[in-house]
Design a protein around this motif. Structure first.
Motif, PDB file in Angstrom:
ATOM      1  N   VAL A  82      11.443 -36.309  28.528  1.00  0.00           N
ATOM      2  CA  VAL A  82      10.015 -36.009  28.341  1.00  0.00           C
ATOM      3  C   VAL A  82       9.787 -34.499  28.348  1.00  0.00           C
ATOM      4  O   VAL A  82       9.060 -33.973  27.502  1.00  0.00           O
ATOM      5  N   TYR A  83      10.426 -33.797  29.274  1.00  0.00           N
ATOM      6  CA  TYR A  83      10.292 -32.339  29.300  1.00  0.00           C
ATOM      7  C   TYR A  83      10.765 -31.729  27.978  1.00  0.00           C
ATOM      8  O   TYR A  83      10.132 -30.825  27.437  1.00  0.00           O
ATOM      9  N   ARG A  84      11.888 -32.231  27.470  1.00  0.00           N
ATOM     10  CA  ARG A  84      12.402 -31.706  26.193  1.00  0.00           C
ATOM     11  C   ARG A  84      11.450 -32.020  25.045  1.00  0.00           C
ATOM     12  O   ARG A  84      11.237 -31.183  24.164  1.00  0.00           O
ATOM     13  N   LEU A  85      10.889 -33.211  25.031  1.00  0.00           N
ATOM     14  CA  LEU A  85       9.941 -33.583  23.976  1.00  0.00           C
ATOM     15  C   LEU A  85       8.718 -32.683  23.993  1.00  0.00           C
ATOM     16  O   LEU A  85       8.267 -32.194  22.943  1.00  0.00           O
ATOM     17  N   ILE A  86       8.179 -32.454  25.178  1.00  0.00           N
ATOM     18  CA  ILE A  86       6.984 -31.604  25.309  1.00  0.00           C
ATOM     19  C   ILE A  86       7.313 -30.176  24.909  1.00  0.00           C
ATOM     20  O   ILE A  86       6.561 -29.533  24.167  1.00  0.00           O
ATOM     21  N   GLN A  87       8.436 -29.678  25.382  1.00  0.00           N
ATOM     22  CA  GLN A  87       8.837 -28.305  25.053  1.00  0.00           C
ATOM     23  C   GLN A  87       9.024 -28.142  23.547  1.00  0.00           C
ATOM     24  O   GLN A  87       8.579 -27.156  22.956  1.00  0.00           O
TER      25      GLN A  87
END
Length: 174
Positions: free
Chosen positions: A151-156
């Motif tokens: 999720v962090y990678r997707l948002i970033q």
């Protein structure tokens, strides 16, 4: 250890000063070090138990203090990174001083929403849920069926895509 005291409290009294010195060295703050040492003892001493949890309490306590200090420093570094990078124009409303700035802001906001609509579905959903919907990354992860780091990678990736495309559209005006 001190005689006649609860062994856990005697441990606290015996190692408190040296652990605070160590944590102060790691954190650069005596106040933060005192809080950290208290947290370390809470983690170290099991609730309700009368005996110490390990045969080498000093080493174990130093390890707990070290790990907690690393966590604190990591958290501070992330907070500093977030505050150092001002939020992009499209991330939230900003007061505009002139009618021209208002028009430019609304055009950028409209363009950002178009870019967000064109993102891959998981990136779009993660960004919208977390940034605009107020959901935690854990809730987003559960909804999408992915891990929290994903999720962090997707948002970033979504934020980077929107920011880069806006800069390309404006020719660096943003």
């Amino acid at each position: 250890m001190k005689e006649g005291l609860d062994p856990r409290f005697a441990l606290y009294l015996s190692y408190r000063a040296v652990l605070i010195d160590y944590a102060s060295y790691l954190l650069g703050s005596r106040e933060g070090a005192e809080d950290l040492v208290q947290e370390a003892f809470i983690k170290f001493i099991p609730s309700g138990g009368s005996r110490t949890p390990t045969a080498r309490p000093r080493s174990y306590l130093f390890r707990i203090v070290h790990n907690l200090a690393v966590d604190v420093l990591r958290r501070k570094r992330l907070e500093n990174l977030r505050s150092a990078h001002n939020a992009p124009v499209w991330a939230g409303s900003q007061a505009a001083a002139t009618p021209e700035e208002t028009v430019l802001y609304h055009e950028s906001e409209r363009r950002a929403m178009d870019i967000i609509a064109g993102l891959p579905e998981k990136q779009r959903v993660a960004l919208e849920m977390h940034r605009f919907g107020g959901y935690s990354v854990e809730e987003v992860a559960a909804h999408l069926g992915v891990s929290v780091p994903t999720v962090y990678r997707l948002i970033q990736a979504a934020v980077a895509t929107v920011t880069i495309r806006l800069e390309q559209d404006s020719g660096g005006r943003e």
